[in-house]
Scaffold this active site. Sequence first.
Site, PDB file in Angstrom:
ATOM      1  CB  SER A 104      -0.947  -0.054   1.204  1.00  0.00           C
ATOM      2  OG  SER A 104      -1.945   0.925   1.073  1.00  0.00           O
ATOM      3  CG  ASP A 123      -3.117  -0.442  -1.647  1.00  0.00           C
ATOM      4  OD1 ASP A 123      -3.144   0.754  -1.288  1.00  0.00           O
ATOM      5  OD2 ASP A 123      -3.456  -1.378  -0.897  1.00  0.00           O
TER       6      ASP A 123
HETATM    7  C1  G16 Z   1      -2.985   0.675   6.548  1.00  0.00           C
HETATM    8  C2  G16 Z   1      -4.295   0.444   7.241  1.00  0.00           C
HETATM    9  C3  G16 Z   1      -4.837   1.757   7.750  1.00  0.00           C
HETATM   10  C4  G16 Z   1      -3.805   2.434   8.645  1.00  0.00           C
HETATM   11  C5  G16 Z   1      -2.474   2.550   7.915  1.00  0.00           C
HETATM   12  C6  G16 Z   1      -1.368   3.050   8.808  1.00  0.00           C
HETATM   13  O1  G16 Z   1      -3.184   1.515   5.441  1.00  0.00           O
HETATM   14  O2  G16 Z   1      -5.189  -0.160   6.343  1.00  0.00           O
HETATM   15  O3  G16 Z   1      -6.021   1.486   8.458  1.00  0.00           O
HETATM   16  O4  G16 Z   1      -4.232   3.697   9.013  1.00  0.00           O
HETATM   17  O5  G16 Z   1      -2.078   1.283   7.438  1.00  0.00           O
HETATM   18  O6  G16 Z   1      -1.219   2.151   9.875  1.00  0.00           O
HETATM   19  P1  G16 Z   1      -0.043   2.266  10.928  1.00  0.00           P
HETATM   20  O7  G16 Z   1      -0.102   3.662  11.461  1.00  0.00           O
HETATM   21  O8  G16 Z   1      -0.363   1.229  11.957  1.00  0.00           O
HETATM   22  O9  G16 Z   1       1.238   2.045  10.216  1.00  0.00           O
HETATM   23  P2  G16 Z   1      -2.560   1.178   4.028  1.00  0.00           P
HETATM   24  O10 G16 Z   1      -3.132   2.214   3.114  1.00  0.00           O
HETATM   25  O11 G16 Z   1      -1.065   1.272   4.181  1.00  0.00           O
HETATM   26  O12 G16 Z   1      -3.028  -0.220   3.753  1.00  0.00           O
END
Ligand code: G16
Length: 577
Positions: A97, A311
């Site tokens: 992502s 993504d």
């Molecule tokens: C993912 C999760 C999101 C989250 C983000 C950051 O996003 O799907 O819900 O906000 O990671 O998470 P963290 O702060 O725990 O690193 P993505 O867009 O990277 O899949």
Amino acid sequence: MSNWISLGQSCVPLGGLTLPVLLPPIPSASRKEMDFEAITNYSKLHAKPPGVFLQYGTAGFRTKAENLDHTMFCMGLLAVLRSKQTKATIGVMVTASHNPEEDNGVKLIDPLGEMLAPTWEDHATRLVNAEERELQHVLTDICKKEDVTLQQEAFIVIGRDTRPSSKKLSQSVTDGISVLGGQYHDYGLVTTPQLHYMVRCRNTDGIYGTATVQGYYEKLSNAFVELTKETNHQSRSRTALKIDCANGIGALKLKEMEPYLPKYFVMHRYNVGSKGKLNHLCGADFVKVHQKFPVGLEMKPGERCCSFDGDADRIVYFCEDAAECLCLLDGDKIATLISTFLKELLDKAGQTLTLAVIQTAYANGSSTRYLKETVKVPVHCVKTGVKHLHHKAQEFDIGVYFEANGHGTVVFSKAAEEKIRNQAKEEKDPQKREAAKMLENTIDLINQAVGDAISDMLVVEAILALKDFTIQEWDALYVDLPNRQLKVKVADRRVIDTTDAERRAVTPPGLQERIDRLTKQFQLARAFVRPSGTEDVVRVYAEANTQENADRLAHEVSLAVYHLAGGVGEPPTTEVR
Ligand code: G16
């Protein structure tokens, strides 16, 4: 499950890995029991990297791509067990992502297109970290605990993003699936939300939509055309939309979708992957966290722009203000726009359905106040991760959930959807019927499975057109409190434990007290820290009455993390940008 697809080109017993000369083909009829010899042999081809511990985090496993081959194989195995247990199609998405290009990751998608159930996250972590000699025991134990019927068929759908490492890693997933006798369909390059959509379509016998990318484009574009058919196509909100595609999959998919959209929807795509690295100096995460324009996008003041992430599951809007500064409309502003729109339609239709907005600790204080005091909707705060927001949103007839980073969607309960669809058909009062029809089209335009940049973009564009709102008018609904996000490197981010939806740190000792003391020094201030679930860092968030104060508070809190939570490398500098 009635929607098995026939075995075609893309549904072969082994996922394209060059077979080693000494190993026999993977047995295809091992449904009654697991063939541990084959599993062990194939596991050796996808050997566990020594000394690497991985945790199923906020959105699956994420780390350097070179360390993920074994994890992918294991996720293929686990997807088969989950499919057998749920008697449904399960999705496996290969993506990291918003992470940099050299990272990769994988997550499993549950039957209704939602994130994997928490107990299975634990199984995933255990399986991926098991040594080869322990694999048999861990797999057997999961089957026992989860009551998996091995005779049950298993069907998996796979998708991947455009990272150079994704194709090979998705082949490791198919090896895991095949060695357990599962069948699969590989959708190849798709956005993460498209794969979530496919899973939901397949497990609802096509009621949710047709499980093809064409089906996805048709569903969304038809709903968009219907919803906006009464709007003035010459209106000022109908100027071209400039889209920063983060050099990711969104660029390809928007191009594919363009012919399905009405001629009046003019979009210009930037950072389409022809030059520049994925998520580097562009994309939703870069724009949101750094509060900077993405590179590679030419814009004039007032033009409407948005950024996807790598993504295409997140979106933020922005424009350049009169002072040539970035004016950011993040997930909070999107949630506000959508919930206001839905509330107005519900009122017009005379529907008494419950509507709530779900946010995380990152939500700007101004957005929460505006939603509660002006829109007058209940607001709930949960832990970071769409899985937590999605779950909470399901407690209401209509749950609007958005993270400030632009990841979010709306979920409608089955009963609410039925009520709205019935009213759109049967209501005698023409005004109420019209409102119900608009609600119905909004339901069809939204990807209820998960946050989806393409779907969210179309929802925002439709609302702006219907309200004849410019991006500036939308932005003026409320003024964000200045804020700052930083990252701190520590030896082990698990030393930080949090409570109260991540707004307070429980460990290490003394950290929360230090944050409280610092916060008291600034007006309208708030700060928190939490370990990231997608990157090896601790995240720091601070907001205050001025940007200077928000920056100072964020910096002071970063130093506290560095000193109390085992910071590595140089201490954080005052340079925050
Ligand atoms: C993912 C999760 C999101 C989250 C983000 C950051 O996003 O799907 O819900 O906000 O990671 O998470 P963290 O702060 O725990 O690193 P993505 O867009 O990277 O899949």
